[in-house]
Design a protein around this motif. Structure first.
Motif, short mmCIF file in Angstrom:
data_model
loop_
_atom_site.label_atom_id
_atom_site.label_comp_id
_atom_site.label_asym_id
_atom_site.label_seq_id
_atom_site.Cartn_x
_atom_site.Cartn_y
_atom_site.Cartn_z
N ARG A 1 83.51 1.46 41.73
CA ARG A 1 83.27 1.90 40.35
C ARG A 1 81.92 1.34 39.90
N THR A 2 81.51 1.76 38.73
CA THR A 2 80.25 1.29 38.16
C THR A 2 80.52 0.74 36.76
N VAL A 3 79.83 -0.34 36.41
CA VAL A 3 79.95 -0.89 35.06
C VAL A 3 79.69 0.23 34.05
N ALA A 4 80.63 0.39 33.13
CA ALA A 4 80.50 1.42 32.09
C ALA A 4 79.98 0.75 30.82
N GLY A 5 78.77 1.10 30.42
CA GLY A 5 78.20 0.50 29.22
C GLY A 5 77.61 -0.87 29.51
N ARG A 6 77.46 -1.63 28.45
CA ARG A 6 76.77 -2.90 28.56
C ARG A 6 77.68 -4.02 29.06
N VAL A 7 77.08 -4.91 29.86
CA VAL A 7 77.74 -6.17 30.21
C VAL A 7 77.67 -7.07 28.98
N ALA A 8 78.82 -7.55 28.52
CA ALA A 8 78.87 -8.45 27.37
C ALA A 8 78.92 -9.90 27.85
N MET A 9 79.04 -10.83 26.92
CA MET A 9 78.98 -12.24 27.28
C MET A 9 80.11 -12.65 28.22
N ASP A 10 81.30 -12.10 27.98
CA ASP A 10 82.47 -12.56 28.72
C ASP A 10 83.17 -11.46 29.50
N GLN A 11 82.72 -10.22 29.41
CA GLN A 11 83.50 -9.12 29.96
C GLN A 11 82.65 -7.87 30.12
N PHE A 12 83.15 -6.96 30.94
CA PHE A 12 82.58 -5.62 31.02
C PHE A 12 83.68 -4.64 31.38
N ASP B 1 78.93 -15.84 32.55
CA ASP B 1 79.38 -16.25 33.89
C ASP B 1 78.32 -15.98 34.95
N GLY B 2 77.20 -15.38 34.54
CA GLY B 2 76.14 -15.08 35.49
C GLY B 2 76.05 -13.63 35.90
N ILE B 3 76.86 -12.75 35.31
CA ILE B 3 76.77 -11.33 35.62
C ILE B 3 75.53 -10.77 34.93
N PRO B 4 74.59 -10.18 35.67
CA PRO B 4 73.33 -9.77 35.05
C PRO B 4 73.51 -8.69 33.99
N ARG B 5 73.04 -8.92 32.80
CA ARG B 5 73.08 -7.89 31.77
C ARG B 5 72.24 -6.69 32.17
N HIS B 6 71.19 -6.94 32.99
CA HIS B 6 70.36 -5.85 33.48
C HIS B 6 71.13 -4.87 34.35
N ALA B 7 72.32 -5.27 34.80
CA ALA B 7 73.14 -4.38 35.62
C ALA B 7 74.07 -3.52 34.78
N ALA C 1 76.27 -8.83 47.40
CA ALA C 1 75.31 -9.41 46.45
C ALA C 1 74.01 -8.61 46.45
N GLU C 2 73.64 -8.07 47.60
CA GLU C 2 72.43 -7.23 47.67
C GLU C 2 72.59 -5.97 46.83
N ASP C 3 73.80 -5.39 46.81
CA ASP C 3 74.04 -4.21 45.97
C ASP C 3 73.85 -4.55 44.50
N TRP C 4 74.33 -5.71 44.10
CA TRP C 4 74.14 -6.12 42.71
C TRP C 4 72.67 -6.41 42.41
N ALA C 5 71.97 -6.97 43.38
CA ALA C 5 70.55 -7.24 43.18
C ALA C 5 69.79 -5.94 42.93
N ARG C 6 70.11 -4.92 43.70
CA ARG C 6 69.44 -3.63 43.50
C ARG C 6 69.79 -3.04 42.14
N ALA C 7 71.05 -3.19 41.73
CA ALA C 7 71.47 -2.65 40.45
C ALA C 7 70.78 -3.35 39.28
N ALA C 8 70.47 -4.64 39.46
CA ALA C 8 69.87 -5.43 38.39
C ALA C 8 68.36 -5.56 38.51
#
Length: 423
Positions: A321-332, A302-308, A360-367
């Motif tokens: 909250r913060t993504v826990a573990g890896r971003v997968a293809m369809d979910q996190f 969906d465009g969620i950066p795996r780098h995040a 969006a800037e917060d996500w950019a920094r995270a990724a």
């Protein structure tokens, strides 16, 4: 069924069950007006390339026009022709051409085409002969970016040939333009050097006899920080969508802008797990103790950066909250700690930031990227809902209070655009 129940039912049916990107067209129009005011004296081009930076080509193009945008800008010919096919009028510039492109179609659709070299000038003049009408051409000079654009050594030949084609009635040179390499780094020495090179390119073109309608160089960062680059026209891309191209100088609000996109989803699963429980692929995150995990049904497809992975921020159950573990293809997954949430409750990945949600800037920094990429990469399987409410909605994601915990969107403010299925 009473009116309130009917409104709530309509709002629920308008919101996808999984995830959606809400696009605030009133905010977009406000941004266009703010940018026009900042660049007073210059015309404004609303850049709607890449599906309007992921926001939706046609709705955003129309909203920008309504707010007074003088021009529209696209990268590919297909984007420009889609505007014309949908009945969007007014000047449109398309700048990314390859040999064999649809030159004749663009000429017949009254699209301005960009030319950076002799091969392109030859193709566009051949197409003009075939179409039986002159092409509207803008010549691009490479003043130091090193991408598209004619090199200074070749510029005299190109401008002279363009003037000859103009005299023959094959083209009309409507514009001369260039693009900055480092306008998002105010004070970078290349900025002044490129301005000087552009002035020299303009002088050469004038000496060749060209009298364009517009001369332009300023992109979004230059529009916000470099008035001497305005010339006749400014090209505003990411700033029009309420994202600061110079976050080190100021955020959107500092420039009178408001983010246009809010990305949200409904939680797909919530469960208690013991301490020491691995989460997602590779178990890069292991729960430190008994906790609650919530599943967000968005992933890198969906465009969620795996780098995040392990870093992306999300507003869930009233807290960041913060993504826990890896971003997968369809979910996190997010770890709620001692908090609870309901299946179906809203998770907001980013929005305006006015209700505690990330931006969006917060996500950019995270990724480790830029906010341009965050919004542009949101994929086609995430529906866009278009809100046109000058007063704004009650909370992030189109509904609820400041914590975004309501399960209902605000009735009547978010709706699928009628062209959604043709995106």
């Amino acid at each position: 069924m009473d009116a309130t129940t009917a409104d709530t039912t309509a709002a629920r049916s308008a919101t996808p069950s999984r995830a959606w990107a809400e696009i605030d067209l009133a905010a977009l129009r406000g941004n266009v007006r703010a940018l026009r005011e900042r660049a007073a004296g210059a015309a404004l081009m609303a850049v709607v390339k890449a599906d309007a930076y992921g926001h939706g080509l046609l709705p955003c193009a129309r909203a920008a026009r309504q707010a007074g945008a003088d021009w529209l800008g696209t990268a590919t010919p297909e984007e420009a022709l889609a505007l014309r096919a949908a009945g969007v009028g007014g000047p449109v510039l398309c700048w990314l051409w390859t040999p064999g492109g649809p030159w004749r179609e663009a000429i017949e659709a009254d699209v301005d085409v960009s030319v950076s070299g002799m091969w392109a000038l030859r193709e566009v003049t051949d197409a003009a002969r075939a179409a039986g009408r002159p092409a509207r051409v803008q010549l691009k000079s490479d003043t130091g970016l090193g991408r598209n654009g004619c090199q200074p050594a070749d510029w005299p030949e190109l401008t002279a040939a363009a003037r000859a084609a103009e005299t023959e009635g094959l083209i009309r040179v409507t514009g001369l333009w260039s693009h900055f390499a480092c306008a998002d780094e105010p004070g970078h020495p290349s900025v002044a050097a490129q301005l000087t090179a552009f002035h020299e390119a303009l002088a050469t073109a004038e000496a060749a006899g060209l009298r364009p309608e517009v001369r332009h160089m300023a992109n979004s960062p230059a529009t916000l920080t470099l008035p001497e680059a305005y010339f006749d026209l400014v090209r505003t891309g990411v700033a029009m969508y309420g994202i600061s191209p110079v976050p080190q100088v100021g955020g959107p609000a500092d420039f009178g802008l408001r983010p246009v996109m809010t990305l949200a989803a409904h939680l797909a699963h919530v469960k208690r797990v013991p301490g020491g429980h691995g989460v997602s692929y590779g178990h890069s995150y292991v729960t430190p103790g008994e906790t609650t995990l919530a599943l967000v049904p968005l992933g890198y497809a969906d465009g969620i950066p795996r780098h995040a992975s392990g870093a992306g921020p999300v507003l869930v159950a009233g807290k960041l909250r913060t993504v826990a573990g890896r971003v997968a293809m369809d979910q996190f997954v997010v770890d709620l700690g001692g908090d609870s949430a309901r299946v179906g409750e809203r998770a907001v990945l980013f929005g305006t930031g006015e209700h505690g949600e990330p931006t969006a800037e917060d996500w950019a920094r995270a990724a480790g990227t830029i906010a341009y990429e965050i919004v542009t990469r949101i994929g086609a399987r995430v529906p866009r809902l278009y809100r046109d409410d000058p007063e704004g909605a009650g909370g992030p994601g189109g509904g609820g209070g400041p914590e975004g915990r309501s399960d209902e969107p605000v009735a009547g403010t978010a709706y699928p655009h009628p062209e959604q299925g043709r995106r």
